[in-house]
Design a protein around this motif. Structure first.
Motif, PDB file in Angstrom:
ATOM      1  N   SER A  63     -12.291  36.217 -20.259  1.00 10.88           N
ATOM      2  CA  SER A  63     -10.855  36.392 -20.465  1.00 10.88           C
ATOM      3  C   SER A  63     -10.474  35.725 -21.776  1.00 10.88           C
ATOM      4  N   TYR A  64      -9.351  36.158 -22.340  1.00 16.28           N
ATOM      5  CA  TYR A  64      -8.842  35.536 -23.559  1.00 16.28           C
ATOM      6  C   TYR A  64      -7.497  34.854 -23.322  1.00 16.28           C
ATOM      7  N   LEU A  65      -7.097  34.736 -22.067  1.00 13.60           N
ATOM      8  CA  LEU A  65      -5.808  34.137 -21.753  1.00 13.60           C
ATOM      9  C   LEU A  65      -5.985  32.700 -21.263  1.00 13.60           C
ATOM     10  N   PRO A  66      -5.223  31.756 -21.789  1.00 14.28           N
ATOM     11  CA  PRO A  66      -5.310  30.369 -21.319  1.00 14.28           C
ATOM     12  C   PRO A  66      -4.863  30.251 -19.863  1.00 14.28           C
ATOM     13  N   VAL A  67      -5.514  29.359 -19.140  1.00 15.50           N
ATOM     14  CA  VAL A  67      -5.157  29.045 -17.763  1.00 15.50           C
ATOM     15  C   VAL A  67      -4.751  27.578 -17.722  1.00 15.50           C
ATOM     16  N   PHE A  68      -3.555  27.304 -17.221  1.00 19.52           N
ATOM     17  CA  PHE A  68      -2.993  25.958 -17.232  1.00 19.52           C
ATOM     18  C   PHE A  68      -3.164  25.299 -15.866  1.00 19.52           C
ATOM     19  N   ARG A  69      -3.320  23.983 -15.880  1.00 19.67           N
ATOM     20  CA  ARG A  69      -3.388  23.222 -14.636  1.00 19.67           C
ATOM     21  C   ARG A  69      -3.099  21.761 -14.932  1.00 19.67           C
ATOM     22  N   LEU A  70      -2.772  21.040 -13.900  1.00 20.56           N
ATOM     23  CA  LEU A  70      -2.561  19.605 -14.028  1.00 20.56           C
ATOM     24  C   LEU A  70      -3.907  18.900 -14.017  1.00 20.56           C
ATOM     25  N   ARG A  71      -4.018  17.877 -14.825  1.00 18.50           N
ATOM     26  CA  ARG A  71      -5.262  17.124 -14.901  1.00 18.50           C
ATOM     27  C   ARG A  71      -5.545  16.445 -13.557  1.00 18.50           C
ATOM     28  N   ALA A  72      -6.794  16.448 -13.155  1.00 17.95           N
ATOM     29  CA  ALA A  72      -7.193  15.790 -11.912  1.00 17.95           C
ATOM     30  C   ALA A  72      -6.997  14.289 -12.040  1.00 17.95           C
ATOM     31  N   VAL A  73      -6.344  13.704 -11.071  1.00 18.22           N
ATOM     32  CA  VAL A  73      -6.095  12.258 -11.068  1.00 18.22           C
ATOM     33  C   VAL A  73      -7.065  11.607 -10.099  1.00 18.22           C
ATOM     34  N   PRO A  74      -7.838  10.583 -10.543  1.00 20.04           N
ATOM     35  CA  PRO A  74      -8.776   9.929  -9.621  1.00 20.04           C
ATOM     36  C   PRO A  74      -8.042   9.282  -8.470  1.00 20.04           C
ATOM     37  N   PRO A  75      -8.637   9.237  -7.272  1.00 19.70           N
ATOM     38  CA  PRO A  75      -7.953   8.630  -6.117  1.00 19.70           C
ATOM     39  C   PRO A  75      -7.622   7.176  -6.376  1.00 19.70           C
ATOM     40  N   ALA A  76      -6.430   6.783  -5.966  1.00 18.41           N
ATOM     41  CA  ALA A  76      -5.987   5.413  -6.190  1.00 18.41           C
ATOM     42  C   ALA A  76      -6.691   4.463  -5.234  1.00 18.41           C
ATOM     43  N   GLU A  77      -6.928   3.237  -5.723  1.00 18.02           N
ATOM     44  CA  GLU A  77      -7.545   2.231  -4.872  1.00 18.02           C
ATOM     45  C   GLU A  77      -6.561   1.812  -3.788  1.00 18.02           C
ATOM     46  N   PRO A  78      -7.071   1.513  -2.585  1.00 19.67           N
ATOM     47  CA  PRO A  78      -6.150   1.108  -1.512  1.00 19.67           C
ATOM     48  C   PRO A  78      -5.403  -0.161  -1.889  1.00 19.67           C
ATOM     49  N   ALA A  79      -4.131  -0.147  -1.590  1.00 18.61           N
ATOM     50  CA  ALA A  79      -3.294  -1.299  -1.923  1.00 18.61           C
ATOM     51  C   ALA A  79      -3.687  -2.502  -1.077  1.00 18.61           C
ATOM     52  N   PHE A  80      -3.560  -3.678  -1.689  1.00 17.32           N
ATOM     53  CA  PHE A  80      -3.889  -4.913  -0.979  1.00 17.32           C
ATOM     54  C   PHE A  80      -2.831  -5.186   0.094  1.00 17.32           C
ATOM     55  N   GLN A  81      -3.307  -5.492   1.289  1.00 14.19           N
ATOM     56  CA  GLN A  81      -2.402  -5.804   2.390  1.00 14.19           C
ATOM     57  C   GLN A  81      -2.619  -7.256   2.810  1.00 14.19           C
ATOM     58  N   GLU A  82      -1.536  -7.960   2.796  1.00 13.97           N
ATOM     59  CA  GLU A  82      -1.610  -9.372   3.162  1.00 13.97           C
ATOM     60  C   GLU A  82      -1.921  -9.485   4.659  1.00 13.97           C
ATOM     61  N   PRO A  83      -2.900 -10.329   5.025  1.00 13.08           N
ATOM     62  CA  PRO A  83      -3.257 -10.452   6.451  1.00 13.08           C
ATOM     63  C   PRO A  83      -2.103 -11.001   7.271  1.00 13.08           C
ATOM     64  N   VAL A  84      -1.937 -10.454   8.464  1.00  6.50           N
ATOM     65  CA  VAL A  84      -0.871 -10.896   9.361  1.00  6.50           C
ATOM     66  C   VAL A  84      -1.367 -12.105  10.162  1.00  6.50           C
ATOM     67  N   PRO A  85      -0.624 -13.238  10.143  1.00  7.82           N
ATOM     68  CA  PRO A  85      -1.081 -14.427  10.860  1.00  7.82           C
ATOM     69  C   PRO A  85      -1.044 -14.195  12.381  1.00  7.82           C
ATOM     70  N   THR A  86      -1.961 -14.840  13.084  1.00  5.21           N
ATOM     71  CA  THR A  86      -1.995 -14.751  14.543  1.00  5.21           C
ATOM     72  C   THR A  86      -0.890 -15.620  15.135  1.00  5.21           C
ATOM     73  N   VAL A  87      -0.703 -15.487  16.460  1.00  4.34           N
ATOM     74  CA  VAL A  87       0.327 -16.282  17.140  1.00  4.34           C
ATOM     75  C   VAL A  87       0.015 -17.761  17.020  1.00  4.34           C
ATOM     76  N   GLU A  88      -1.267 -18.140  17.179  1.00  3.96           N
ATOM     77  CA  GLU A  88      -1.643 -19.542  17.075  1.00  3.96           C
ATOM     78  C   GLU A  88      -1.346 -20.094  15.678  1.00  3.96           C
ATOM     79  N   GLU A  89      -1.631 -19.263  14.624  1.00  4.22           N
ATOM     80  CA  GLU A  89      -1.382 -19.718  13.252  1.00  4.22           C
ATOM     81  C   GLU A  89       0.109 -19.908  13.009  1.00  4.22           C
ATOM     82  N   GLU A  90       0.939 -19.018  13.537  1.00  2.00           N
ATOM     83  CA  GLU A  90       2.379 -19.150  13.358  1.00  2.00           C
ATOM     84  C   GLU A  90       2.888 -20.434  14.015  1.00  2.00           C
ATOM     85  N   ARG A  91       2.380 -20.733  15.223  1.00  2.00           N
ATOM     86  CA  ARG A  91       2.818 -21.941  15.924  1.00  2.00           C
ATOM     87  C   ARG A  91       2.387 -23.190  15.163  1.00  2.00           C
ATOM     88  N   THR A  92       1.183 -23.139  14.580  1.00  2.00           N
ATOM     89  CA  THR A  92       0.698 -24.292  13.818  1.00  2.00           C
ATOM     90  C   THR A  92       1.570 -24.538  12.597  1.00  2.00           C
TER      91      THR A  92
END
Length: 433
Positions: free
Chosen positions: A122-151
Protein backbone atom coordinates in the motif's frame (compact mmCIF):
# COMPACT_ATOMS: atom_id res chain seq x y z
CA UNK A 1 -7.17 -2.98 9.91
CA UNK A 2 -4.45 -5.66 9.71
CA UNK A 3 -0.98 -4.28 9.00
CA UNK A 4 1.43 -6.43 7.02
CA UNK A 5 5.02 -6.70 8.32
CA UNK A 6 7.61 -4.70 6.40
CA UNK A 7 11.00 -6.42 5.94
CA UNK A 8 12.54 -3.08 5.04
CA UNK A 9 11.62 -1.50 8.39
CA UNK A 10 11.98 -3.82 11.37
CA UNK A 11 11.01 -1.45 14.13
CA UNK A 12 9.51 -2.11 17.56
CA UNK A 13 7.71 1.21 17.36
CA UNK A 14 4.72 -0.26 15.51
CA UNK A 15 4.21 -3.32 17.70
CA UNK A 16 1.02 -2.65 19.42
CA UNK A 17 -2.39 -1.27 19.01
CA UNK A 18 -4.80 -3.35 16.99
CA UNK A 19 -6.93 -0.35 16.08
CA UNK A 20 -6.08 2.48 13.68
CA UNK A 21 -7.18 6.09 13.68
CA UNK A 22 -7.21 9.17 11.48
CA UNK A 23 -5.78 12.46 12.83
CA UNK A 24 -7.42 15.82 12.31
CA UNK A 25 -6.01 18.14 9.67
CA UNK A 26 -4.31 20.27 12.30
CA UNK A 27 -2.75 17.24 14.03
CA UNK A 28 -1.55 15.91 10.68
CA UNK A 29 -0.12 19.27 9.63
CA UNK A 30 1.88 19.60 12.84
CA UNK A 31 3.12 15.99 12.76
CA UNK A 32 3.98 16.18 9.06
CA UNK A 33 6.00 19.35 9.57
CA UNK A 34 8.06 17.73 12.33
CA UNK A 35 8.72 14.64 10.19
CA UNK A 36 9.78 16.42 6.99
CA UNK A 37 11.96 18.87 8.93
CA UNK A 38 13.79 15.99 10.65
CA UNK A 39 17.27 14.75 9.76
CA UNK A 40 16.14 11.67 7.74
CA UNK A 41 14.12 13.89 5.34
CA UNK A 42 16.11 17.13 5.40
CA UNK A 43 18.11 16.45 2.24
CA UNK A 44 15.48 14.57 0.22
CA UNK A 45 13.01 16.90 -1.45
CA UNK A 46 11.41 14.12 -3.47
CA UNK A 47 10.72 11.90 -0.45
CA UNK A 48 9.23 14.88 1.40
CA UNK A 49 6.88 15.52 -1.53
CA UNK A 50 6.06 11.79 -1.65
CA UNK A 51 5.08 11.77 2.04
CA UNK A 52 3.14 15.05 1.81
CA UNK A 53 1.13 13.79 -1.15
CA UNK A 54 0.17 10.35 0.16
CA UNK A 55 -0.51 11.70 3.66
CA UNK A 56 -2.78 14.45 2.38
CA UNK A 57 -4.64 11.97 0.21
CA UNK A 58 -5.61 10.08 3.37
CA UNK A 59 -6.17 12.91 5.86
CA UNK A 60 -7.52 15.67 3.63
CA UNK A 61 -9.29 13.65 0.93
CA UNK A 62 -10.19 10.39 2.70
CA UNK A 63 -8.52 8.17 0.09
CA UNK A 64 -9.03 4.44 0.60
CA UNK A 65 -6.57 3.39 -2.08
CA UNK A 66 -3.87 5.13 -4.12
CA UNK A 67 -2.63 3.66 -7.42
CA UNK A 68 1.08 3.64 -8.13
CA UNK A 69 0.56 5.42 -11.44
CA UNK A 70 -1.27 8.32 -9.76
CA UNK A 71 1.73 8.91 -7.48
CA UNK A 72 4.13 8.69 -10.41
CA UNK A 73 2.22 11.44 -12.22
CA UNK A 74 1.62 13.73 -9.22
CA UNK A 75 4.97 13.41 -7.43
CA UNK A 76 7.53 12.18 -9.97
CA UNK A 77 6.16 14.10 -12.98
CA UNK A 78 5.66 11.03 -15.15
CA UNK A 79 3.23 11.17 -18.06
CA UNK A 80 -0.31 9.90 -17.37
CA UNK A 81 0.29 6.96 -19.70
CA UNK A 82 3.63 5.78 -18.36
CA UNK A 83 4.12 2.03 -17.82
CA UNK A 84 4.64 1.16 -14.13
CA UNK A 85 5.95 -2.29 -15.05
CA UNK A 86 8.85 -0.66 -16.90
CA UNK A 87 9.37 2.30 -14.55
CA UNK A 88 9.56 1.36 -10.86
CA UNK A 89 10.45 4.80 -9.50
CA UNK A 90 7.44 4.85 -7.14
CA UNK A 91 8.17 1.40 -5.66
CA UNK A 92 11.87 2.16 -5.13
CA UNK A 93 11.16 5.46 -3.42
CA UNK A 94 8.39 3.89 -1.33
CA UNK A 95 10.93 1.43 0.11
CA UNK A 96 13.23 4.28 1.08
CA UNK A 97 10.32 6.31 2.45
CA UNK A 98 9.28 3.44 4.74
CA UNK A 99 12.83 3.21 6.08
CA UNK A 100 13.09 6.91 6.86
CA UNK A 101 9.70 7.05 8.55
CA UNK A 102 10.88 4.26 10.83
CA UNK A 103 14.17 6.06 11.53
CA UNK A 104 12.33 9.24 12.51
CA UNK A 105 10.02 7.53 15.01
CA UNK A 106 12.96 5.64 16.52
CA UNK A 107 15.14 8.77 16.93
CA UNK A 108 13.86 12.35 16.81
CA UNK A 109 10.22 11.25 17.02
CA UNK A 110 10.63 8.65 19.75
CA UNK A 111 8.27 10.63 22.02
CA UNK A 112 5.55 11.18 19.40
CA UNK A 113 2.25 9.86 20.80
CA UNK A 114 0.75 9.59 17.29
CA UNK A 115 2.79 7.56 14.81
CA UNK A 116 2.26 6.15 11.33
CA UNK A 117 3.74 3.73 8.82
CA UNK A 118 3.17 2.85 5.16
CA UNK A 119 2.61 -0.93 5.01
CA UNK A 120 4.02 -2.94 2.14
CA UNK A 121 1.48 -3.47 -0.59
CA UNK A 122 0.00 0.00 0.00
CA UNK A 123 1.06 3.61 -0.42
CA UNK A 124 -1.29 5.08 2.18
CA UNK A 125 -0.07 5.93 5.71
CA UNK A 126 -1.72 4.10 8.60
CA UNK A 127 -1.93 6.03 11.88
CA UNK A 128 -1.98 4.66 15.41
CA UNK A 129 -1.14 5.62 18.95
CA UNK A 130 2.27 4.60 20.18
CA UNK A 131 2.28 1.54 22.44
CA UNK A 132 2.75 2.55 26.06
CA UNK A 133 4.65 0.07 28.29
CA UNK A 134 2.60 -1.21 31.25
CA UNK A 135 2.95 0.96 34.32
CA UNK A 136 4.63 -0.42 37.41
CA UNK A 137 2.22 -1.22 40.25
CA UNK A 138 1.84 1.68 42.61
CA UNK A 139 3.35 1.36 46.06
CA UNK A 140 0.77 0.58 48.72
CA UNK A 141 1.50 1.41 52.29
CA UNK A 142 1.02 -1.67 54.52
CA UNK A 143 -2.05 -1.57 56.73
CA UNK A 144 -1.16 -1.96 60.45
CA UNK A 145 -2.70 -4.87 62.36
CA UNK A 146 -5.03 -4.42 65.34
CA UNK A 147 -2.20 -5.23 67.75
CA UNK A 148 0.08 -2.63 66.09
CA UNK A 149 -2.61 0.05 66.31
CA UNK A 150 -3.13 -0.66 70.03
CA UNK A 151 0.61 -0.50 70.64
CA UNK A 152 0.94 2.89 68.88
CA UNK A 153 -2.06 4.30 70.73
CA UNK A 154 -0.66 3.11 74.06
CA UNK A 155 2.72 4.68 73.37
CA UNK A 156 1.29 8.02 72.12
CA UNK A 157 -2.13 8.37 73.71
CA UNK A 158 -2.50 12.04 72.76
CA UNK A 159 -2.71 11.06 69.09
CA UNK A 160 -5.99 9.24 69.62
CA UNK A 161 -9.04 11.31 68.72
CA UNK A 162 -11.03 9.14 71.09
CA UNK A 163 -9.58 11.24 73.93
CA UNK A 164 -10.95 14.50 72.37
CA UNK A 165 -14.61 15.50 72.20
CA UNK A 166 -15.95 15.18 68.63
CA UNK A 167 -16.93 18.88 68.31
CA UNK A 168 -13.55 20.08 69.58
CA UNK A 169 -11.70 17.75 67.20
CA UNK A 170 -13.71 19.10 64.25
CA UNK A 171 -12.89 22.74 65.08
CA UNK A 172 -9.25 21.87 65.71
CA UNK A 173 -8.92 20.17 62.33
CA UNK A 174 -10.09 23.30 60.47
CA UNK A 175 -7.54 25.43 62.32
CA UNK A 176 -4.57 23.52 60.89
CA UNK A 177 -2.57 25.36 58.16
CA UNK A 178 -2.74 22.42 55.75
CA UNK A 179 -6.55 22.27 55.80
CA UNK A 180 -6.83 26.04 55.46
CA UNK A 181 -4.48 25.96 52.47
CA UNK A 182 -6.56 23.22 50.84
CA UNK A 183 -9.74 25.24 51.32
CA UNK A 184 -8.15 28.30 49.69
CA UNK A 185 -6.91 26.14 46.81
CA UNK A 186 -10.35 24.59 46.26
CA UNK A 187 -11.97 28.03 46.30
CA UNK A 188 -9.44 29.38 43.81
CA UNK A 189 -9.92 26.43 41.44
CA UNK A 190 -13.68 26.86 41.61
CA UNK A 191 -13.41 30.53 40.62
CA UNK A 192 -10.97 29.69 37.81
CA UNK A 193 -13.28 27.00 36.39
CA UNK A 194 -16.24 29.40 36.40
CA UNK A 195 -14.26 32.17 34.64
CA UNK A 196 -12.72 29.77 32.11
CA UNK A 197 -16.08 28.22 31.28
CA UNK A 198 -17.60 31.66 30.69
CA UNK A 199 -14.73 32.65 28.40
CA UNK A 200 -15.04 29.39 26.50
CA UNK A 201 -18.76 29.94 26.09
CA UNK A 202 -18.15 33.45 24.80
CA UNK A 203 -15.57 32.19 22.28
CA UNK A 204 -17.86 29.43 21.07
CA UNK A 205 -20.86 31.71 20.76
CA UNK A 206 -18.86 34.57 19.23
CA UNK A 207 -17.37 34.86 15.74
CA UNK A 208 -13.90 35.70 14.52
CA UNK A 209 -13.15 38.99 12.80
CA UNK A 210 -13.01 37.39 9.36
CA UNK A 211 -16.58 36.15 9.88
CA UNK A 212 -17.99 39.49 10.97
CA UNK A 213 -19.23 40.62 7.53
CA UNK A 214 -20.39 38.67 4.46
CA UNK A 215 -17.74 40.05 2.10
CA UNK A 216 -14.92 39.33 4.56
CA UNK A 217 -16.35 35.87 5.19
CA UNK A 218 -16.46 35.15 1.44
CA UNK A 219 -12.85 36.22 0.95
CA UNK A 220 -11.04 35.06 4.11
CA UNK A 221 -13.05 31.86 4.21
CA UNK A 222 -10.66 30.70 1.50
CA UNK A 223 -7.85 30.73 4.09
CA UNK A 224 -9.46 30.36 7.52
CA UNK A 225 -11.91 27.83 8.93
CA UNK A 226 -10.24 24.99 7.02
CA UNK A 227 -8.79 23.26 10.10
CA UNK A 228 -5.36 23.92 8.60
CA UNK A 229 -3.31 26.97 9.61
CA UNK A 230 -2.35 29.06 6.53
CA UNK A 231 1.32 30.01 6.15
CA UNK A 232 2.17 33.73 6.21
CA UNK A 233 5.61 34.12 4.59
CA UNK A 234 7.45 37.31 5.58
CA UNK A 235 9.89 38.95 3.15
CA UNK A 236 13.68 38.81 3.57
CA UNK A 237 15.07 42.36 3.74
CA UNK A 238 18.62 41.03 3.39
CA UNK A 239 17.69 39.80 -0.09
CA UNK A 240 16.72 43.36 -1.06
CA UNK A 241 19.96 44.82 0.28
CA UNK A 242 22.01 42.25 -1.62
CA UNK A 243 20.37 43.25 -4.91
CA UNK A 244 21.04 46.91 -4.15
CA UNK A 245 24.72 46.10 -3.58
CA UNK A 246 24.99 43.93 -6.71
CA UNK A 247 22.89 46.29 -8.90
CA UNK A 248 20.98 43.37 -10.39
CA UNK A 249 17.96 41.18 -9.75
CA UNK A 250 18.53 37.87 -7.96
CA UNK A 251 16.39 34.85 -8.80
CA UNK A 252 14.60 32.30 -6.65
CA UNK A 253 17.02 29.64 -7.94
CA UNK A 254 19.97 31.65 -6.59
CA UNK A 255 18.10 32.05 -3.31
CA UNK A 256 17.47 28.32 -2.95
CA UNK A 257 21.02 27.16 -3.73
CA UNK A 258 22.57 30.02 -1.69
CA UNK A 259 24.63 31.24 -4.65
CA UNK A 260 23.30 34.75 -3.96
CA UNK A 261 25.79 34.87 -1.08
CA UNK A 262 28.67 34.89 -3.56
CA UNK A 263 26.95 36.54 -6.55
CA UNK A 264 28.78 39.17 -8.59
CA UNK A 265 27.77 42.50 -10.08
CA UNK A 266 27.26 42.68 -13.85
CA UNK A 267 29.85 45.46 -14.14
CA UNK A 268 33.57 44.77 -13.83
CA UNK A 269 35.03 45.58 -10.43
CA UNK A 270 38.56 45.94 -9.18
CA UNK A 271 39.92 43.28 -6.85
CA UNK A 272 39.57 45.56 -3.82
CA UNK A 273 36.01 46.55 -4.75
CA UNK A 274 35.04 42.92 -5.27
CA UNK A 275 36.49 41.92 -1.89
CA UNK A 276 34.59 44.74 -0.20
CA UNK A 277 31.40 43.66 -1.95
CA UNK A 278 31.89 40.10 -0.69
CA UNK A 279 32.39 41.39 2.86
CA UNK A 280 29.22 43.47 2.60
CA UNK A 281 27.21 40.49 1.38
CA UNK A 282 28.59 38.27 4.15
CA UNK A 283 27.69 40.87 6.78
CA UNK A 284 24.15 41.14 5.42
CA UNK A 285 23.44 37.40 5.27
CA UNK A 286 24.91 36.67 8.67
CA UNK A 287 21.73 38.22 10.06
CA UNK A 288 18.04 37.64 9.41
CA UNK A 289 16.18 40.89 8.91
CA UNK A 290 12.63 41.80 8.04
CA UNK A 291 10.55 44.90 7.47
CA UNK A 292 8.49 46.31 10.32
CA UNK A 293 5.77 47.14 7.80
CA UNK A 294 5.61 43.49 6.71
CA UNK A 295 5.20 42.36 10.31
CA UNK A 296 2.35 44.83 10.76
CA UNK A 297 0.63 43.32 7.74
CA UNK A 298 1.11 39.84 9.18
CA UNK A 299 -0.23 40.96 12.54
CA UNK A 300 -3.41 42.33 10.94
CA UNK A 301 -3.98 39.01 9.21
CA UNK A 302 -3.30 36.89 12.30
CA UNK A 303 -5.77 39.01 14.29
CA UNK A 304 -8.53 37.92 11.90
CA UNK A 305 -8.35 34.32 13.11
CA UNK A 306 -7.71 33.64 16.79
CA UNK A 307 -9.10 30.11 17.03
CA UNK A 308 -7.34 26.81 17.65
CA UNK A 309 -5.73 26.70 14.21
CA UNK A 310 -4.73 30.37 13.77
CA UNK A 311 -1.89 31.07 11.35
CA UNK A 312 1.71 29.96 10.89
CA UNK A 313 4.24 32.81 10.54
CA UNK A 314 7.38 31.90 8.55
CA UNK A 315 10.45 33.88 7.47
CA UNK A 316 11.14 33.59 3.70
CA UNK A 317 14.63 32.18 4.33
CA UNK A 318 13.19 29.38 6.49
CA UNK A 319 10.21 28.54 4.28
CA UNK A 320 9.98 25.06 2.77
CA UNK A 321 8.82 25.43 -0.83
CA UNK A 322 6.95 22.13 -0.98
CA UNK A 323 4.35 23.55 1.42
CA UNK A 324 2.92 25.98 -1.14
CA UNK A 325 1.84 23.04 -3.31
CA UNK A 326 -0.69 21.84 -0.74
CA UNK A 327 -1.28 24.65 1.76
CA UNK A 328 -3.06 27.97 1.92
CA UNK A 329 -0.25 30.54 1.73
CA UNK A 330 0.00 34.33 2.11
CA UNK A 331 3.17 35.99 0.78
CA UNK A 332 4.05 39.46 2.03
CA UNK A 333 6.34 41.46 -0.29
CA UNK A 334 7.23 41.44 -3.99
CA UNK A 335 9.64 39.03 -5.64
CA UNK A 336 12.44 41.51 -4.94
CA UNK A 337 12.06 40.98 -1.18
CA UNK A 338 10.17 37.66 -1.11
CA UNK A 339 11.72 35.49 -3.84
CA UNK A 340 8.95 32.85 -3.57
CA UNK A 341 6.61 35.29 -5.37
CA UNK A 342 8.62 34.66 -8.55
CA UNK A 343 6.75 31.35 -8.94
CA UNK A 344 3.51 33.24 -9.57
CA UNK A 345 4.68 36.08 -11.81
CA UNK A 346 3.57 34.33 -14.99
CA UNK A 347 0.00 34.30 -13.59
CA UNK A 348 -0.05 37.99 -12.66
CA UNK A 349 -1.48 40.75 -14.86
CA UNK A 350 0.52 43.46 -13.08
CA UNK A 351 4.29 43.57 -12.67
CA UNK A 352 6.96 45.84 -11.26
CA UNK A 353 9.29 47.12 -13.95
CA UNK A 354 12.88 47.28 -12.79
CA UNK A 355 15.41 50.04 -13.37
CA UNK A 356 19.06 49.42 -14.14
CA UNK A 357 19.91 49.02 -10.44
CA UNK A 358 17.13 46.38 -10.02
CA UNK A 359 14.87 48.69 -8.00
CA UNK A 360 11.25 49.06 -9.20
CA UNK A 361 10.62 52.03 -11.47
CA UNK A 362 7.02 51.48 -12.63
CA UNK A 363 4.00 49.17 -12.59
CA UNK A 364 3.24 47.60 -15.96
CA UNK A 365 -0.03 46.01 -17.11
CA UNK A 366 -0.05 43.10 -19.56
CA UNK A 367 -3.37 43.95 -21.22
CA UNK A 368 -4.73 47.36 -20.19
CA UNK A 369 -8.52 47.58 -19.94
CA UNK A 370 -10.62 50.72 -20.44
CA UNK A 371 -8.81 53.82 -19.21
CA UNK A 372 -5.85 51.87 -17.82
CA UNK A 373 -2.39 52.75 -19.05
CA UNK A 374 0.22 50.20 -19.97
CA UNK A 375 2.62 51.67 -17.43
CA UNK A 376 2.41 53.67 -14.19
CA UNK A 377 5.79 55.18 -13.23
CA UNK A 378 6.77 55.44 -9.57
CA UNK A 379 8.05 58.97 -10.14
CA UNK A 380 6.31 61.72 -12.08
CA UNK A 381 8.08 64.03 -14.50
CA UNK A 382 8.45 66.47 -11.61
CA UNK A 383 10.09 63.85 -9.42
CA UNK A 384 7.06 63.34 -7.17
CA UNK A 385 7.18 59.78 -5.79
CA UNK A 386 4.26 57.38 -6.05
CA UNK A 387 3.73 53.93 -4.57
CA UNK A 388 1.67 50.96 -5.73
CA UNK A 389 0.69 47.63 -4.26
CA UNK A 390 -0.28 44.57 -6.28
CA UNK A 391 -2.67 42.12 -4.61
CA UNK A 392 -2.93 38.66 -6.17
CA UNK A 393 -5.37 35.89 -5.28
CA UNK A 394 -4.87 32.61 -7.16
CA UNK A 395 -5.17 28.86 -6.47
CA UNK A 396 -2.06 27.03 -5.31
CA UNK A 397 -0.23 24.86 -7.89
CA UNK A 398 -2.23 21.72 -7.06
CA UNK A 399 -5.54 23.60 -6.72
CA UNK A 400 -5.99 22.15 -3.22
CA UNK A 401 -5.71 25.57 -1.55
CA UNK A 402 -5.23 29.25 -2.27
CA UNK A 403 -2.41 31.79 -2.45
CA UNK A 404 -2.58 35.49 -1.58
CA UNK A 405 0.26 37.88 -2.51
CA UNK A 406 0.53 41.41 -1.09
CA UNK A 407 3.40 43.02 -3.00
CA UNK A 408 4.22 46.72 -2.72
CA UNK A 409 6.72 48.82 -4.61
CA UNK A 410 8.25 49.50 -1.19
CA UNK A 411 7.55 48.48 2.41
CA UNK A 412 5.12 51.36 2.97
CA UNK A 413 3.12 50.35 -0.10
CA UNK A 414 3.03 46.75 1.11
CA UNK A 415 1.72 47.91 4.48
CA UNK A 416 -0.91 50.04 2.75
CA UNK A 417 -1.98 47.02 0.71
CA UNK A 418 -2.23 45.03 3.92
CA UNK A 419 -4.97 47.35 5.15
CA UNK A 420 -7.24 46.53 2.22
CA UNK A 421 -10.71 45.30 3.08
CA UNK A 422 -12.79 43.03 0.82
CA UNK A 423 -15.89 44.65 2.33
CA UNK A 424 -15.53 47.60 -0.03
CA UNK A 425 -16.07 47.19 -3.74
CA UNK A 426 -12.73 46.73 -5.47
CA UNK A 427 -11.79 48.34 -8.75
CA UNK A 428 -11.38 46.40 -11.94
CA UNK A 429 -7.63 46.72 -11.58
CA UNK A 430 -7.47 45.03 -8.17
CA UNK A 431 -9.90 42.34 -9.27
CA UNK A 432 -7.81 41.52 -12.33
CA UNK A 433 -4.60 41.23 -10.35
Amino acid sequence: MLLLPDPFMESPVFNAPETTLLPSRAEWDRLLQRVIDSQPFRRSTRLREFLVYVGNQVVLHGAKELPEQQIGVAVFERSPSYDTSQDNIVRVNAMELRKRIGVYFETEGQNEPLIFEIPRGSYLPVFRLRAVPPAEPAFQEPVPTVEEERTIEALVPELSLDKVPAEAAWHEAFRTPVVLALLVLILGLTVWVIVASRQLHQEESGIHKWQSQPAMRDFWGNFFGKKLAPDIVIADSSFVLAQSILHRKLSLAEYLNFSYRTAQSPEALSSDARQQQMKDLAAIFDHSSGSLADFRVARRITELETGDFGTRLVFAREYAGHRLRWNNTIFVGSSRSNPWVELYEDRMAYHFKESTDSSPSAVTIDKPVGNERAEYPLYSSKGTPAAYCIIVFVPNPTKTGNTLIIAGSDSQATEAGGTFSPVKRTSRRSRRS
